[in-house]
Scaffold this motif. Structure first.
Motif, PDB file in Angstrom:
ATOM      1  N   ASN A  66       0.820  -1.208   0.000  1.00 25.10           N
ATOM      2  CA  ASN A  66       0.000   0.000   0.000  1.00 25.10           C
ATOM      3  C   ASN A  66       0.860   1.266   0.000  1.00 25.10           C
ATOM      4  OD1 ASN A  66      -2.779   1.036   0.200  1.00 25.10           O
ATOM      5  ND2 ASN A  66      -1.939   2.019   2.015  1.00 25.10           N
ATOM      6  N   ILE A  68       4.019  14.421  -5.099  1.00 26.50           N
ATOM      7  CA  ILE A  68       3.359  15.710  -4.842  1.00 26.50           C
ATOM      8  C   ILE A  68       3.490  16.160  -3.389  1.00 26.50           C
ATOM      9  CG2 ILE A  68       1.635  15.913  -6.685  1.00 26.50           C
ATOM     10  CD1 ILE A  68      -0.252  14.308  -4.805  1.00 26.50           C
ATOM     11  N   GLY A  69       3.774  15.219  -2.509  1.00 29.43           N
ATOM     12  CA  GLY A  69       3.981  15.575  -1.098  1.00 29.43           C
ATOM     13  C   GLY A  69       2.664  15.737  -0.341  1.00 29.43           C
ATOM     14  N   ILE A  70       2.786  15.984   0.982  1.00 30.25           N
ATOM     15  CA  ILE A  70       1.597  16.143   1.845  1.00 30.25           C
ATOM     16  C   ILE A  70       1.806  17.403   2.682  1.00 30.25           C
ATOM     17  CG2 ILE A  70       0.181  15.052   3.645  1.00 30.25           C
ATOM     18  CD1 ILE A  70       1.424  12.369   2.837  1.00 30.25           C
ATOM     19  N   VAL A 118      -4.347  11.987   6.640  1.00 30.59           N
ATOM     20  CA  VAL A 118      -4.273  10.959   5.606  1.00 30.59           C
ATOM     21  C   VAL A 118      -4.529   9.564   6.191  1.00 30.59           C
ATOM     22  CG1 VAL A 118      -2.775  12.217   4.012  1.00 30.59           C
ATOM     23  CG2 VAL A 118      -1.748  10.791   5.786  1.00 30.59           C
ATOM     24  N   TYR A 140     -10.478   9.015   3.881  1.00 27.67           N
ATOM     25  CA  TYR A 140      -9.876  10.253   3.368  1.00 27.67           C
ATOM     26  C   TYR A 140      -9.092   9.891   2.106  1.00 27.67           C
ATOM     27  CZ  TYR A 140      -6.834  14.134   2.592  1.00 27.67           C
ATOM     28  OH  TYR A 140      -6.169  15.170   1.979  1.00 27.67           O
ATOM     29  N   THR A 141      -9.432  10.523   1.007  1.00 28.36           N
ATOM     30  CA  THR A 141      -8.705  10.251  -0.237  1.00 28.36           C
ATOM     31  C   THR A 141      -8.709  11.485  -1.122  1.00 28.36           C
ATOM     32  OG1 THR A 141      -8.542   8.787  -2.149  1.00 28.36           O
ATOM     33  CG2 THR A 141     -10.761   9.290  -1.420  1.00 28.36           C
ATOM     34  N   LYS A 165      -7.757  10.828  -4.382  1.00 25.87           N
ATOM     35  CA  LYS A 165      -7.690  10.214  -5.712  1.00 25.87           C
ATOM     36  C   LYS A 165      -9.102   9.962  -6.241  1.00 25.87           C
ATOM     37  CE  LYS A 165      -3.632   7.916  -4.026  1.00 25.87           C
ATOM     38  NZ  LYS A 165      -3.130   6.678  -3.494  1.00 25.87           N
ATOM     39  N   GLY A 180      -9.886   6.510  -5.588  1.00 19.28           N
ATOM     40  CA  GLY A 180      -9.419   6.036  -4.272  1.00 19.28           C
ATOM     41  C   GLY A 180     -10.567   5.689  -3.328  1.00 19.28           C
ATOM     42  N   LEU A 181     -10.261   4.826  -2.361  1.00 15.89           N
ATOM     43  CA  LEU A 181     -11.255   4.465  -1.337  1.00 15.89           C
ATOM     44  C   LEU A 181     -10.923   5.154  -0.013  1.00 15.89           C
ATOM     45  CD1 LEU A 181     -12.006   0.653  -1.497  1.00 15.89           C
ATOM     46  CD2 LEU A 181     -13.620   2.525  -1.630  1.00 15.89           C
ATOM     47  N   GLY A 182      -9.654   5.455   0.183  1.00 18.75           N
ATOM     48  CA  GLY A 182      -9.242   6.131   1.417  1.00 18.75           C
ATOM     49  C   GLY A 182      -9.216   5.222   2.632  1.00 18.75           C
ATOM     50  N   VAL A 183      -9.063   3.916   2.434  1.00 19.97           N
ATOM     51  CA  VAL A 183      -9.008   3.019   3.603  1.00 19.97           C
ATOM     52  C   VAL A 183      -7.619   2.430   3.798  1.00 19.97           C
ATOM     53  CG1 VAL A 183     -11.430   2.349   3.711  1.00 19.97           C
ATOM     54  CG2 VAL A 183      -9.875   1.098   2.227  1.00 19.97           C
ATOM     55  N   GLY A 184      -6.759   2.558   2.787  1.00 17.39           N
ATOM     56  CA  GLY A 184      -5.447   1.912   2.834  1.00 17.39           C
ATOM     57  C   GLY A 184      -4.648   2.306   4.061  1.00 17.39           C
ATOM     58  N   ASP A 225      -5.587   3.898   6.740  1.00 15.53           N
ATOM     59  CA  ASP A 225      -6.341   3.622   7.964  1.00 15.53           C
ATOM     60  C   ASP A 225      -6.096   2.176   8.401  1.00 15.53           C
ATOM     61  OD1 ASP A 225      -8.182   3.789   9.981  1.00 15.53           O
ATOM     62  OD2 ASP A 225      -9.895   3.320   8.699  1.00 15.53           O
ATOM     63  N   ALA A 284       6.984  12.919   0.011  1.00 12.04           N
ATOM     64  CA  ALA A 284       6.662  12.549   1.397  1.00 12.04           C
ATOM     65  C   ALA A 284       7.405  11.265   1.766  1.00 12.04           C
ATOM     66  CB  ALA A 284       5.158  12.315   1.527  1.00 12.04           C
ATOM     67  N   PHE A 293       6.892   7.897   4.328  1.00 12.84           N
ATOM     68  CA  PHE A 293       6.082   7.139   5.288  1.00 12.84           C
ATOM     69  C   PHE A 293       7.017   6.199   6.044  1.00 12.84           C
ATOM     70  CE2 PHE A 293       1.578   7.986   4.695  1.00 12.84           C
ATOM     71  CZ  PHE A 293       1.641   8.842   3.590  1.00 12.84           C
TER      72      PHE A 293
HETATM   73  P1  ADP Z   1      -6.282   5.865  -1.285  1.00 13.80           P
HETATM   74  O1  ADP Z   1      -4.922   5.483  -1.818  1.00 13.80           O
HETATM   75  O2  ADP Z   1      -7.377   4.953  -1.686  1.00 13.80           O
HETATM   76  O3  ADP Z   1      -6.614   7.314  -1.479  1.00 13.80           O
HETATM   77  P2  ADP Z   1      -4.972   5.748   1.310  1.00 13.80           P
HETATM   78  O4  ADP Z   1      -5.536   5.636   2.685  1.00 13.80           O
HETATM   79  O5  ADP Z   1      -3.910   4.761   0.933  1.00 13.80           O
HETATM   80  O6  ADP Z   1      -6.201   5.665   0.313  1.00 13.80           O
HETATM   81  O7  ADP Z   1      -4.376   7.217   1.135  1.00 13.80           O
HETATM   82  C1  ADP Z   1      -5.129   8.329   1.563  1.00 13.80           C
HETATM   83  C2  ADP Z   1      -4.626   9.593   0.951  1.00 13.80           C
HETATM   84  O8  ADP Z   1      -3.355   9.911   1.492  1.00 13.80           O
HETATM   85  C3  ADP Z   1      -4.396   9.554  -0.527  1.00 13.80           C
HETATM   86  O9  ADP Z   1      -5.605   9.794  -1.259  1.00 13.80           O
HETATM   87  C4  ADP Z   1      -3.380  10.682  -0.729  1.00 13.80           C
HETATM   88  O10 ADP Z   1      -4.051  11.937  -0.807  1.00 13.80           O
HETATM   89  C5  ADP Z   1      -2.587  10.653   0.539  1.00 13.80           C
HETATM   90  N1  ADP Z   1      -1.295   9.965   0.349  1.00 13.80           N
HETATM   91  C6  ADP Z   1      -0.997   8.699   0.672  1.00 13.80           C
HETATM   92  N2  ADP Z   1       0.288   8.411   0.373  1.00 13.80           N
HETATM   93  C7  ADP Z   1       0.821   9.538  -0.171  1.00 13.80           C
HETATM   94  C8  ADP Z   1       2.124   9.899  -0.689  1.00 13.80           C
HETATM   95  N3  ADP Z   1       3.130   9.032  -0.713  1.00 13.80           N
HETATM   96  N4  ADP Z   1       2.290  11.169  -1.134  1.00 13.80           N
HETATM   97  C9  ADP Z   1       1.276  12.055  -1.122  1.00 13.80           C
HETATM   98  N5  ADP Z   1       0.033  11.771  -0.646  1.00 13.80           N
HETATM   99  C10 ADP Z   1      -0.194  10.535  -0.172  1.00 13.80           C
END
Ligand code: ADP
Length: 603
Positions: A493, A532-534, A542, A547-548, A550, A553-557, A559, A582, A584
């Protein structure tokens, strides 16, 4: 009346023991009240003695009259020694030096009364005169016509006591304790009226007997009633508060007998309060429950510290999960005098959590299937490559077999290539299967570096497709206790997120750095991209469910990644890179800690 007060006192003291520690207002009030009652009893005894000795104010001789007034004055002095302390106790106004001085003055008057031949009241031997009461009874005239110096000082001391009472009353008023002010004013009023009455009698304005002690008794009763009312109110408030709390509470003595329980306790364990108080848990609750709670209680008492635990117990045929907190109640010297238990039935919330987790896992599974679908083109390429290589090698091998003589060294090399390509295809297919399976796999000792490499192999084609330069810095022997499927899912993920974050960046700048290092007994993995960064204020967001940014996107990864890390006693967090993109990070405890790992690594 005194007997009644005494009975009440005993009852209240038992009650006081039961609700000890529950209130800092209630307990002093109860003690003050028991003091008042005890003093009322003392006054009653003195009075009764005087009446018996004096033959109900009927002294037959002048010596008997002097003795009567001596005893009476003794009682009065005792009352005045203690009275200001009562007011102080009732109101909390305690000018210590003044109170001590006043008590000393009254003590001296008492001593004078006991030593002078005619007591503190008469300067000379009085004359014995009688008068008739309105209902015809003939009594001795108790008025003092020639008062001694001690008698005059006593009058001044009475004024001082009264002044103190008024001052304390004002203090109560200032503090907004209206009811107490009223009671004090009323009681002082009664007392003062009797003193006036006494004064008027001595000046022949009223021809009647000395009664101020009865005024004092009336005042005690008033104070007693007020304190009782206040303590009743406090108790009711306390009871209401305890009953309204959404938890079960009980207080036990050191022998495990219930001293207090609230409504929550009675509802949770389905026992009536009457069947609890004074009994132990073994008498009233299911044995297994009692046994488990008593172990915690014992531990809390012995250690002097609170014990928190979770118990899963079946009773009345239903399984219950209880979160329990047992903590000792300590005296100022640190010794334990009781143990308090707070019980919360978390069965329902646990069921909700489990349902929510299941739902999240299902969602994530769909997400995983979707993301694997998205990389299926590159996966197909990855699998086709070794298959094609194996075919080529097999065909080449067949051709070599037709040569005469057969070059066995060449054929061995061809077989080794086939084995290598087969293993590579196998790794990809196994990795894919592991990630797509939904059932839980057990926790095992897992080499994190190896796990990272497996996922990166799986993503090899995807990385090339995205035109990303990948760099690994993986330390050896980073063994953690983990669920392999879940670890792969987290790494997958985070890596796919990183690749997606770089998709819109110029091709030459797309860099992915994956590090796995040992740090303070933990293995820390960092996945750093140049995407693109955060924004700083979104670093926590995030990880929130759904929260997504994309479109698909589903925004559960993230979490789910966080909940996986929590279940592994690890942590996951995001950082904004100072330049671009960014990073992680996640960290997990190393098996055997830093030292053991260090040894293995260097061996
Ligand atoms: P999804 O990928 O389905 O959107 P995630 O929970 O994996 O769900 O990610 C949530 C959000 O976090 C993404 O939509 C994105 O905006 C942000 N994000 C995650 N990883 C990155 C990253 N490496 N760089 C920038 N934004 C990120």
């Amino acid at each position: 009346m005194l007997l009644g007060l005494f009975v009440k006192l005993i009852g209240l003291q038992t009650e006081a023991r039961r609700i000890h520690t529950m209130s800092t207002i209630l307990i002093p009030s109860l003690y003050a009240m028991s003091g008042v009652c005890a003093f009322a009893a003392l006054c009653g005894v003195v009075m009764a003695y005087i009446l018996v000795r004096a033959g109900a104010y009927q002294a037959p001789t002048v010596e008997a009259l002097v003795a009567l007034r001596k005893w009476e004055a003794t009682g009065v002095c005792l009352i005045y020694i203690l009275f200001p302390w009562f007011i102080a106790g009732f109101t909390g106004v305690r000018p210590r030096r003044f109170l001590i001085a006043l008590s000393v003055v009254w003590g001296l008057i008492l001593a004078t009364n006991l030593t002078l031949p005619y007591g503190a009241q008469f300067a000379e031997l009085p004359t014995l005169t009688y008068f008739d009461l309105p209902w015809g009874e003939r009594v001795v005239d108790l008025r003092v016509f020639h008062p001694s110096l001690a008698h005059k000082i006593a009058l001044l001391a009475i004024v001082a006591v009264m002044a103190f009472g008024v001052y304390a009353g004002f203090d109560q008023y200032r503090r907004g304790l209206k009811m107490r002010t009223l009671v004090l004013a009323w009681a002082l009023g009664i007392f003062f009226t009797f003193i006036l009455f006494n004064w008027a009698a001595n000046w022949r304005i009223i021809e009647f007997i000395h009664l101020s002690e009865f005024g004092f008794l009336a005042m005690l009763v008033m104070m007693d009633l007020e304190i009782m009312r206040e303590s009743r109110n406090d108790k009711r408030r306390m009871r209401d508060l305890l009953d309204q709390l959404p938890v079960a509470i009980c207080l036990k003595d050191l022998r495990g007998r219930f001293q207090l329980t609230n409504q929550g306790f009675e509802t949770l364990f389905q026992v009536e309060q009457e069947n609890l108080l004074g009994k132990t848990a073994f008498d009233t609750l299911p044995q297994e429950l009692a046994q488990r709670f008593s172990i915690d209680e014992k531990q809390a008492i012995e250690s002097g510290k609170g014990i928190e635990r979770e118990h899963v117990l079946e009773w009345n045929g239903v399984p219950h999960i209880h979160e329990t907190h047992q903590f000792p109640l300590l005296r100022p010297d640190g010794t334990v005098y009781a143990v308090c238990g707070v019980y919360v039935d978390i069965t329902e919330s646990r069921q909700k959590d489990a349902a929510l987790n299941k739902f999240r896992r299902q969602l994530w599974h769909s997400d995983r299937v979707a993301s694997t679908g998205a990389i299926s083109a590159s996966l197909a390429h990855e699998i086709c490559q070794p298959l094609a290589a194996m075919l080529n090698n097999a065909q080449a091998g067949l051709r070599f077999l037709n040569h005469d003589p057969v070059d066995l060294a060449e054929i061995r090399e061809i077989f080794q290539d086939i084995v290598r390509d087969d293993k590579r295809a196998g790794t990809i297919i196994n990795g894919l299967r592991a990630m797509l399976q939904q059932q839980e796999t057990p926790f095992t000792d897992l080499d994190l570096g190896q796990c990272l490499e497996e996922v990166l192999t799986l993503l090899h084609g995807e990385v090339i497709l995205h035109g990303v330069d990948v760099e690994h810095r993986l330390e050896a022997n980073l063994t953690v206790r983990a669920n392999k499927t879940q670890m792969q899912q987290v790494i997958l993920n985070l890596t796919i997120n990183a690749l997606e974050a770089m998709a819109d960046q110029p091709q030459e700048g797309r860099r992915l750095l994956i590090c796995a290092v040992r740090e303070e007994g933990k293995a820390q993995v960092s996945i750093r991209d140049s995407g693109i960064g955060i924004a700083q204020d979104m670093l926590e967001r995030v990880f929130e469910g759904f929260y997504t940014t994309k479109p698909q996107g589903l925004g559960v990864g993230l979490d789910v990644c966080r909940s996986i890390m929590e279940s592994h006693r690890g942590a996951i967090w995001a950082e904004a890179n100072p330049d671009r993109g960014a990073t992680f990070h996640f960290s997990l405890p190393l098996v055997g800690g830093d030292a053991a790992q260090g040894k293995t690594a260097s061996a």
